[in-house]
Design a protein around this motif. Structure first.
Motif, PDB file in Angstrom:
ATOM      1  N   THR A 128      59.543  -0.524 -25.203  1.00 54.96           N
ATOM      2  CA  THR A 128      59.984  -1.993 -25.002  1.00 54.96           C
ATOM      3  C   THR A 128      60.314  -2.417 -26.091  1.00 54.96           C
ATOM      4  OG1 THR A 128      57.782  -3.026 -24.598  1.00 54.96           O
ATOM      5  CG2 THR A 128      58.775  -1.948 -22.831  1.00 54.96           C
ATOM      6  N   CYS A 129      61.136  -3.664 -25.912  1.00 56.80           N
ATOM      7  CA  CYS A 129      61.261  -4.769 -27.078  1.00 56.80           C
ATOM      8  C   CYS A 129      60.454  -5.860 -26.819  1.00 56.80           C
ATOM      9  CB  CYS A 129      62.791  -5.022 -27.026  1.00 56.80           C
ATOM     10  SG  CYS A 129      63.839  -3.815 -27.585  1.00 56.80           S
ATOM     11  N   ILE A 130      59.536  -6.229 -27.822  1.00 60.06           N
ATOM     12  CA  ILE A 130      58.679  -7.358 -27.611  1.00 60.06           C
ATOM     13  C   ILE A 130      58.871  -8.206 -28.904  1.00 60.06           C
ATOM     14  CG2 ILE A 130      56.346  -8.032 -27.414  1.00 60.06           C
ATOM     15  CD1 ILE A 130      55.614  -5.224 -26.149  1.00 60.06           C
ATOM     16  N   SER A 131      59.379  -9.238 -28.518  1.00 58.65           N
ATOM     17  CA  SER A 131      59.918 -10.203 -29.597  1.00 58.65           C
ATOM     18  C   SER A 131      58.879 -11.539 -29.577  1.00 58.65           C
ATOM     19  CB  SER A 131      61.296 -10.653 -29.637  1.00 58.65           C
ATOM     20  OG  SER A 131      62.016  -9.558 -29.624  1.00 58.65           O
ATOM     21  N   VAL A 132      58.306 -11.809 -30.888  1.00 58.08           N
ATOM     22  CA  VAL A 132      57.160 -12.921 -30.913  1.00 58.08           C
ATOM     23  C   VAL A 132      57.806 -13.863 -31.709  1.00 58.08           C
ATOM     24  CG1 VAL A 132      54.713 -13.295 -31.279  1.00 58.08           C
ATOM     25  CG2 VAL A 132      55.404 -11.005 -30.201  1.00 58.08           C
ATOM     26  N   GLY A 133      57.463 -15.170 -31.643  1.00 62.13           N
ATOM     27  CA  GLY A 133      57.615 -16.180 -32.293  1.00 62.13           C
ATOM     28  C   GLY A 133      59.076 -16.390 -32.674  1.00 62.13           C
ATOM     29  N   THR A 134      59.625 -16.483 -33.924  1.00 61.01           N
ATOM     30  CA  THR A 134      61.198 -16.584 -34.266  1.00 61.01           C
ATOM     31  C   THR A 134      61.814 -15.197 -34.149  1.00 61.01           C
ATOM     32  OG1 THR A 134      60.723 -15.987 -36.599  1.00 61.01           O
ATOM     33  CG2 THR A 134      60.534 -18.213 -36.169  1.00 61.01           C
ATOM     34  N   ALA A 135      61.313 -14.125 -33.496  1.00 55.31           N
ATOM     35  CA  ALA A 135      62.034 -12.954 -33.247  1.00 55.31           C
ATOM     36  C   ALA A 135      62.389 -13.200 -31.808  1.00 55.31           C
ATOM     37  CB  ALA A 135      60.975 -11.808 -33.232  1.00 55.31           C
ATOM     38  N   GLU A 143      50.786  -4.215 -34.261  1.00 59.35           N
ATOM     39  CA  GLU A 143      49.370  -4.353 -34.061  1.00 59.35           C
ATOM     40  C   GLU A 143      48.904  -5.592 -34.400  1.00 59.35           C
ATOM     41  OE1 GLU A 143      47.931  -1.385 -36.670  1.00 59.35           O
ATOM     42  OE2 GLU A 143      47.727   0.067 -34.955  1.00 59.35           O
ATOM     43  N   ARG A 144      49.636  -6.791 -34.555  1.00 61.75           N
ATOM     44  CA  ARG A 144      49.320  -8.013 -34.888  1.00 61.75           C
ATOM     45  C   ARG A 144      48.906  -8.735 -33.322  1.00 61.75           C
ATOM     46  NH1 ARG A 144      50.804 -13.214 -34.675  1.00 61.75           N
ATOM     47  NH2 ARG A 144      52.681 -12.925 -33.793  1.00 61.75           N
ATOM     48  N   PRO A 145      47.457  -9.084 -33.284  1.00 65.30           N
ATOM     49  CA  PRO A 145      47.326  -9.867 -32.222  1.00 65.30           C
ATOM     50  C   PRO A 145      48.072 -11.121 -31.933  1.00 65.30           C
ATOM     51  CG  PRO A 145      45.181  -9.298 -33.393  1.00 65.30           C
ATOM     52  CD  PRO A 145      46.419  -8.999 -34.445  1.00 65.30           C
ATOM     53  N   LEU A 146      48.477 -11.438 -30.631  1.00 59.30           N
ATOM     54  CA  LEU A 146      49.224 -12.444 -30.143  1.00 59.30           C
ATOM     55  C   LEU A 146      48.334 -13.849 -30.342  1.00 59.30           C
ATOM     56  CD1 LEU A 146      50.860 -11.177 -27.092  1.00 59.30           C
ATOM     57  CD2 LEU A 146      51.739 -11.334 -29.399  1.00 59.30           C
ATOM     58  N   VAL A 147      48.900 -14.814 -30.803  1.00 60.54           N
ATOM     59  CA  VAL A 147      48.176 -16.242 -30.845  1.00 60.54           C
ATOM     60  C   VAL A 147      48.709 -17.123 -29.810  1.00 60.54           C
ATOM     61  CG1 VAL A 147      47.940 -18.007 -32.357  1.00 60.54           C
ATOM     62  CG2 VAL A 147      48.130 -15.489 -33.270  1.00 60.54           C
ATOM     63  N   GLU A 148      47.561 -18.158 -29.383  1.00 56.73           N
ATOM     64  CA  GLU A 148      47.880 -18.912 -28.673  1.00 56.73           C
ATOM     65  C   GLU A 148      49.236 -20.013 -28.840  1.00 56.73           C
ATOM     66  OE1 GLU A 148      46.938 -21.610 -25.325  1.00 56.73           O
ATOM     67  OE2 GLU A 148      45.783 -19.874 -25.802  1.00 56.73           O
ATOM     68  N   GLY A 149      50.029 -20.161 -27.855  1.00 55.93           N
ATOM     69  CA  GLY A 149      51.111 -21.018 -28.228  1.00 55.93           C
ATOM     70  C   GLY A 149      52.350 -20.370 -28.664  1.00 55.93           C
ATOM     71  N   GLU A 150      52.359 -19.172 -29.088  1.00 51.76           N
ATOM     72  CA  GLU A 150      53.446 -18.408 -29.460  1.00 51.76           C
ATOM     73  C   GLU A 150      54.363 -18.131 -28.301  1.00 51.76           C
ATOM     74  OE1 GLU A 150      52.524 -15.540 -33.203  1.00 51.76           O
ATOM     75  OE2 GLU A 150      51.652 -14.757 -31.491  1.00 51.76           O
ATOM     76  N   ARG A 190      57.890 -16.114 -22.123  1.00 51.17           N
ATOM     77  CA  ARG A 190      56.797 -16.763 -21.810  1.00 51.17           C
ATOM     78  C   ARG A 190      56.080 -17.308 -23.000  1.00 51.17           C
ATOM     79  NH1 ARG A 190      51.477 -14.652 -19.000  1.00 51.17           N
ATOM     80  NH2 ARG A 190      51.032 -16.726 -20.174  1.00 51.17           N
ATOM     81  N   VAL A 191      55.207 -17.910 -22.845  1.00 50.30           N
ATOM     82  CA  VAL A 191      54.273 -18.632 -23.947  1.00 50.30           C
ATOM     83  C   VAL A 191      52.896 -17.718 -23.581  1.00 50.30           C
ATOM     84  CG1 VAL A 191      53.096 -20.598 -24.830  1.00 50.30           C
ATOM     85  CG2 VAL A 191      55.521 -20.680 -23.926  1.00 50.30           C
ATOM     86  N   VAL A 192      52.234 -17.527 -24.903  1.00 53.09           N
ATOM     87  CA  VAL A 192      51.136 -16.919 -24.863  1.00 53.09           C
ATOM     88  C   VAL A 192      50.029 -18.077 -24.741  1.00 53.09           C
ATOM     89  CG1 VAL A 192      49.209 -15.637 -26.509  1.00 53.09           C
ATOM     90  CG2 VAL A 192      51.726 -15.081 -26.465  1.00 53.09           C
ATOM     91  N   GLY A 193      49.101 -18.110 -23.667  1.00 54.65           N
ATOM     92  CA  GLY A 193      48.606 -19.203 -23.318  1.00 54.65           C
ATOM     93  C   GLY A 193      49.287 -20.348 -22.663  1.00 54.65           C
ATOM     94  N   GLN A 194      48.950 -21.463 -22.952  1.00 49.34           N
ATOM     95  CA  GLN A 194      49.276 -22.889 -22.186  1.00 49.34           C
ATOM     96  C   GLN A 194      50.759 -23.196 -23.081  1.00 49.34           C
ATOM     97  OE1 GLN A 194      48.028 -24.316 -19.795  1.00 49.34           O
ATOM     98  NE2 GLN A 194      49.846 -25.529 -19.622  1.00 49.34           N
ATOM     99  N   ALA A 195      51.700 -23.370 -22.290  1.00 48.60           N
ATOM    100  CA  ALA A 195      52.941 -23.676 -23.083  1.00 48.60           C
ATOM    101  C   ALA A 195      52.764 -25.346 -23.202  1.00 48.60           C
ATOM    102  CB  ALA A 195      53.950 -23.245 -21.926  1.00 48.60           C
ATOM    103  N   SER A 196      53.676 -25.852 -24.439  1.00 44.54           N
ATOM    104  CA  SER A 196      53.936 -27.037 -24.394  1.00 44.54           C
ATOM    105  C   SER A 196      55.080 -27.647 -23.573  1.00 44.54           C
ATOM    106  CB  SER A 196      54.391 -27.477 -25.965  1.00 44.54           C
ATOM    107  OG  SER A 196      55.499 -26.687 -26.212  1.00 44.54           O
TER     108      SER A 196
END
Length: 246
Positions: A66-73, A81-88, A109-115
């Motif tokens: 699958t395509c998994i895009s994190v942060g500015t991606a 293998e980079r662990p996801l961080v709260e708020g990303e 979605r947001v990792v953890g709680q969304a702002s």
């Protein structure tokens, strides 16, 4: 692809529902500390158990199920293998094939709680996808989709990544027609009854374009900020769409 009989529709539902179930399982597993590779393994297991295959691997030899895009991606991110961080922010795009038919959907979605800012962007992007999809009726111009998406984005003060669009799907992962998320002057082509397409707006807080990563796949927001995407595969009708990935 244009649907010609009930058998085709049923096979589209099979792959559409498989992709939906995979996406929901992956989204439910998102938490601080888990890695995109671990999330991708969920898709690999579910595709194998159901007799389906990953469309990005099948069609493009993509280095992930699958395509998994994190942060500015914002799109086409390679599971790593980079662990996801709260708020990303994270976007997961799942597409697959079974018995010769393709389905495609995605969500952010947001990792953890969304702002508050993240929650508003997610809500607006989801609304833009829904309004764009509802505007896609047989006999209407393809531009009706972009017009509906732009209206929602403008109301929220958001920008749209113009280079990332919806598309035809069904017989292959990416088919004609292209479905822009903005109004394109001069685009007069109309939607046809039975046409299988996706609507997938990319709304952002700062960027209208993307830059490609050195990995040759991942697309990042060119001016940073937040970005989100939602997507469904559906069949165009005279009225409400038949949502294959609902």
């Amino acid at each position: 692809m244009i649907i010609e009989n009930d058998d085709q529709l049923e096979k589209l539902f099979v792959i559409g529902h498989l992709c939906r179930d995979i996406l929901h399982r992956m989204l439910d597993a998102v938490r601080p500390g888990i890695t995109p590779l671990e999330l991708d393994a969920i898709a690999a297991k579910m595709f194998e158990e159901a007799g389906g295959v990953s469309a990005p691997i099948l069609a493009y030899d993509f280095p992930g199920q699958t395509c998994i895009s994190v942060g500015t991606a914002v799109a086409h991110g390679i599971p790593d293998e980079r662990p996801l961080v709260e708020g990303e922010m994270i976007n997961i795009d799942v597409s697959g094939m079974k018995d010769g038919y393709f389905g495609d959907l995605g969500a952010s979605r947001v990792v953890g709680q969304a702002s508050e800012e993240q929650a508003k962007l997610l809500a607006a992007t989801k609304e833009a996808q829904f309004k764009g999809m509802m505007a896609a009726k047989a006999g209407q111009p393809i531009n009706a989709v972009g017009k509906a998406v732009e209206k929602v984005a403008s109301k929220g003060g958001y920008k749209i990544i113009e280079g990332l669009t919806g598309h035809g799907v069904g017989g292959f992962i990416h088919e004609e027609p292209t479905i822009p998320n903005v109004y394109k002057r001069g685009l007069r082509k109309k939607l046809q009854k039975g046409q299988v397409i996706t609507v997938e707006p990319f709304l952002t807080t700062h960027s209208r374009d993307y830059v490609e990563d050195l990995d040759g796949w991942t697309l990042h927001l060119d001016k940073g900020g937040l970005g989100a995407q939602f997507e469904h595969t559906f069949v165009v009708t005279d009225g409400a769409p038949i949502i294959i990935t609902k």
